[in-house]
Design a protein around this motif. Sequence first.
Motif, PDB file in Angstrom:
ATOM      1  N   GLY A   9     129.386  16.936  40.107  1.00 16.95           N
ATOM      2  CA  GLY A   9     128.650  16.305  39.329  1.00 16.95           C
ATOM      3  C   GLY A   9     127.419  15.744  40.151  1.00 16.95           C
ATOM      4  O   GLY A   9     127.317  15.656  41.278  1.00 16.95           O
ATOM      5  N   THR A  10     126.386  15.312  39.280  1.00 18.13           N
ATOM      6  CA  THR A  10     125.376  14.876  39.911  1.00 18.13           C
ATOM      7  C   THR A  10     125.532  13.621  40.822  1.00 18.13           C
ATOM      8  O   THR A  10     124.800  13.452  41.824  1.00 18.13           O
ATOM      9  CB  THR A  10     124.045  14.474  38.818  1.00 18.13           C
ATOM     10  N   GLY A  11     126.512  12.823  40.437  1.00 14.86           N
ATOM     11  CA  GLY A  11     126.733  11.464  41.048  1.00 14.86           C
ATOM     12  C   GLY A  11     127.649  11.661  42.292  1.00 14.86           C
ATOM     13  O   GLY A  11     127.867  10.910  43.194  1.00 14.86           O
ATOM     14  N   ALA A  12     128.278  12.986  42.435  1.00 12.37           N
ATOM     15  CA  ALA A  12     129.068  13.055  43.742  1.00 12.37           C
ATOM     16  C   ALA A  12     128.416  13.160  45.043  1.00 12.37           C
ATOM     17  O   ALA A  12     129.021  12.567  46.091  1.00 12.37           O
ATOM     18  CB  ALA A  12     129.801  14.268  43.502  1.00 12.37           C
ATOM     19  N   GLY A  13     127.055  13.284  45.009  1.00 12.69           N
ATOM     20  CA  GLY A  13     126.396  13.367  46.415  1.00 12.69           C
ATOM     21  C   GLY A  13     126.697  14.685  47.191  1.00 12.69           C
ATOM     22  O   GLY A  13     127.012  14.627  48.417  1.00 12.69           O
ATOM     23  N   ARG A  14     126.620  15.775  46.658  1.00 11.30           N
ATOM     24  CA  ARG A  14     126.890  16.985  47.043  1.00 11.30           C
ATOM     25  C   ARG A  14     126.506  17.107  48.604  1.00 11.30           C
ATOM     26  O   ARG A  14     125.251  16.769  48.647  1.00 11.30           O
ATOM     27  CB  ARG A  14     126.652  18.141  46.197  1.00 11.30           C
ATOM     28  N   LEU A  15     127.144  18.125  49.378  1.00  8.63           N
ATOM     29  CA  LEU A  15     126.709  18.117  50.822  1.00  8.63           C
ATOM     30  C   LEU A  15     126.566  19.578  51.240  1.00  8.63           C
ATOM     31  O   LEU A  15     127.460  20.268  51.699  1.00  8.63           O
ATOM     32  CB  LEU A  15     127.879  17.523  51.807  1.00  8.63           C
ATOM     33  N   PRO A  16     125.570  20.194  50.564  1.00  6.39           N
ATOM     34  CA  PRO A  16     125.324  21.776  50.855  1.00  6.39           C
ATOM     35  C   PRO A  16     125.317  22.089  52.246  1.00  6.39           C
ATOM     36  O   PRO A  16     124.822  21.347  52.903  1.00  6.39           O
ATOM     37  CB  PRO A  16     124.283  22.098  50.221  1.00  6.39           C
ATOM     38  N   VAL A  42     127.727  28.050  43.057  1.00 10.97           N
ATOM     39  CA  VAL A  42     127.348  27.467  41.695  1.00 10.97           C
ATOM     40  C   VAL A  42     128.480  28.294  40.703  1.00 10.97           C
ATOM     41  O   VAL A  42     128.722  29.653  40.696  1.00 10.97           O
ATOM     42  CB  VAL A  42     126.038  28.107  41.361  1.00 10.97           C
ATOM     43  N   ASP A  43     129.147  27.429  39.752  1.00  8.29           N
ATOM     44  CA  ASP A  43     129.710  27.695  38.816  1.00  8.29           C
ATOM     45  C   ASP A  43     131.308  28.243  39.520  1.00  8.29           C
ATOM     46  O   ASP A  43     131.909  28.605  38.567  1.00  8.29           O
ATOM     47  CB  ASP A  43     129.446  28.763  38.066  1.00  8.29           C
ATOM     48  N   ASP A  44     131.535  27.928  40.465  1.00  8.63           N
ATOM     49  CA  ASP A  44     132.901  28.255  41.208  1.00  8.63           C
ATOM     50  C   ASP A  44     133.267  27.305  42.535  1.00  8.63           C
ATOM     51  O   ASP A  44     133.828  27.680  43.391  1.00  8.63           O
ATOM     52  CB  ASP A  44     133.114  29.503  41.693  1.00  8.63           C
ATOM     53  N   ALA A  45     132.721  26.276  42.534  1.00  7.41           N
ATOM     54  CA  ALA A  45     132.696  25.298  43.409  1.00  7.41           C
ATOM     55  C   ALA A  45     133.952  24.611  43.190  1.00  7.41           C
ATOM     56  O   ALA A  45     134.522  24.117  42.442  1.00  7.41           O
ATOM     57  CB  ALA A  45     131.590  24.278  43.406  1.00  7.41           C
ATOM     58  N   CYS A  46     134.847  24.578  44.535  1.00  8.87           N
ATOM     59  CA  CYS A  46     136.097  23.923  44.391  1.00  8.87           C
ATOM     60  C   CYS A  46     136.532  23.482  45.828  1.00  8.87           C
ATOM     61  O   CYS A  46     135.987  23.749  46.825  1.00  8.87           O
ATOM     62  CB  CYS A  46     137.166  24.758  43.592  1.00  8.87           C
ATOM     63  N   LEU A  47     137.806  22.797  45.835  1.00  8.93           N
ATOM     64  CA  LEU A  47     138.534  22.386  47.005  1.00  8.93           C
ATOM     65  C   LEU A  47     139.750  22.837  46.959  1.00  8.93           C
ATOM     66  O   LEU A  47     140.487  22.787  46.098  1.00  8.93           O
ATOM     67  CB  LEU A  47     138.513  21.032  47.197  1.00  8.93           C
ATOM     68  N   ALA A  64     135.204  21.169  41.718  1.00 10.21           N
ATOM     69  CA  ALA A  64     134.325  20.363  42.157  1.00 10.21           C
ATOM     70  C   ALA A  64     133.895  19.190  41.307  1.00 10.21           C
ATOM     71  O   ALA A  64     133.771  18.062  41.968  1.00 10.21           O
ATOM     72  CB  ALA A  64     133.135  21.159  42.341  1.00 10.21           C
ATOM     73  N   SER A  65     134.157  19.198  40.095  1.00 10.84           N
ATOM     74  CA  SER A  65     133.603  18.265  39.430  1.00 10.84           C
ATOM     75  C   SER A  65     134.653  16.782  39.328  1.00 10.84           C
ATOM     76  O   SER A  65     134.233  15.765  39.069  1.00 10.84           O
ATOM     77  CB  SER A  65     133.371  18.371  37.665  1.00 10.84           C
ATOM     78  N   ALA A  66     135.720  17.316  39.995  1.00  9.31           N
ATOM     79  CA  ALA A  66     136.849  16.115  40.049  1.00  9.31           C
ATOM     80  C   ALA A  66     136.534  15.089  41.222  1.00  9.31           C
ATOM     81  O   ALA A  66     136.768  14.057  41.398  1.00  9.31           O
ATOM     82  CB  ALA A  66     138.061  16.315  40.361  1.00  9.31           C
ATOM     83  N   VAL A  67     135.332  15.718  42.229  1.00 10.52           N
ATOM     84  CA  VAL A  67     134.900  14.941  43.234  1.00 10.52           C
ATOM     85  C   VAL A  67     133.895  13.971  42.864  1.00 10.52           C
ATOM     86  O   VAL A  67     132.979  14.035  42.039  1.00 10.52           O
ATOM     87  CB  VAL A  67     134.171  15.978  44.288  1.00 10.52           C
ATOM     88  N   THR A  68     134.285  12.526  43.120  1.00  8.14           N
ATOM     89  CA  THR A  68     133.373  11.620  42.940  1.00  8.14           C
ATOM     90  C   THR A  68     132.327  11.344  43.958  1.00  8.14           C
ATOM     91  O   THR A  68     131.226  10.613  43.671  1.00  8.14           O
ATOM     92  CB  THR A  68     134.160  10.282  42.387  1.00  8.14           C
ATOM     93  N   SER A  69     132.844  11.357  45.189  1.00  4.92           N
ATOM     94  CA  SER A  69     131.760  11.028  46.214  1.00  4.92           C
ATOM     95  C   SER A  69     132.501  11.557  47.697  1.00  4.92           C
ATOM     96  O   SER A  69     133.729  12.184  47.621  1.00  4.92           O
ATOM     97  CB  SER A  69     131.912   9.588  46.496  1.00  4.92           C
ATOM     98  N   PHE A  70     131.429  11.693  48.410  1.00  8.93           N
ATOM     99  CA  PHE A  70     131.897  12.169  49.991  1.00  8.93           C
ATOM    100  C   PHE A  70     131.557  10.860  50.947  1.00  8.93           C
ATOM    101  O   PHE A  70     130.671  10.300  50.792  1.00  8.93           O
ATOM    102  CB  PHE A  70     131.011  13.327  50.353  1.00  8.93           C
ATOM    103  N   ASP A  71     132.272  11.002  51.906  1.00  6.96           N
ATOM    104  CA  ASP A  71     132.034   9.680  53.002  1.00  6.96           C
ATOM    105  C   ASP A  71     131.990  10.559  54.261  1.00  6.96           C
ATOM    106  O   ASP A  71     132.797  10.960  54.851  1.00  6.96           O
ATOM    107  CB  ASP A  71     133.149   8.554  53.090  1.00  6.96           C
ATOM    108  N   LEU A  72     130.733  10.426  54.900  1.00  6.91           N
ATOM    109  CA  LEU A  72     130.439  11.238  55.986  1.00  6.91           C
ATOM    110  C   LEU A  72     130.962  10.485  57.135  1.00  6.91           C
ATOM    111  O   LEU A  72     131.635  11.348  58.266  1.00  6.91           O
ATOM    112  CB  LEU A  72     128.853  11.394  56.008  1.00  6.91           C
ATOM    113  N   GLU A  73     131.128   9.187  57.228  1.00 10.31           N
ATOM    114  CA  GLU A  73     131.387   8.622  58.199  1.00 10.31           C
ATOM    115  C   GLU A  73     132.898   8.739  58.604  1.00 10.31           C
ATOM    116  O   GLU A  73     133.414   8.791  59.551  1.00 10.31           O
ATOM    117  CB  GLU A  73     130.965   6.969  58.422  1.00 10.31           C
TER     118      GLU A  73
END
Length: 124
Positions: A9-16, A42-47, A64-73
């Motif tokens: 999702g656009t709000g997840a802050g994807r980390l390509p 694309v169209d197959d992103a998942c964990l 992937a759309s279940a991801v709400t955010s990533f915490d780099l630290e």
Amino acid sequence: MTDDMWNYGTGAGRLPGVDLTGWRVEACDGHIGKVDRHSDEVDDACLVVDTGAWIFGKEVLIPASAVTSFDLEEQAVHLALSREQVKDAPEFHSDKHFADRQYREEITQYYRTGGPFSGGAGAI
């Protein structure tokens, strides 16, 4: 709710380009495991999440759309799923992920009807 659960999702802050392998995975109500592998396609992103001892080493496929955010630290991935939703998800089998369309449909159906995409309390 997202129409395409197999993209971030656009709000997840994807980390390509960032290798998420080994990162902690946090459900909305607690820790569930670590990232065993992931896809940014694309169209197959998942964990693929290894739940470890929590549910006896089960691996689950998380869209992937279940991801709400990533915490780099903290090297953590946060999900819009509860621990119960992850626990009840169909088990991931590496030999079926890309090769078996029926398995993929089973995963899609689970998250659309029993997961956050059903419009229930956990909808994203």
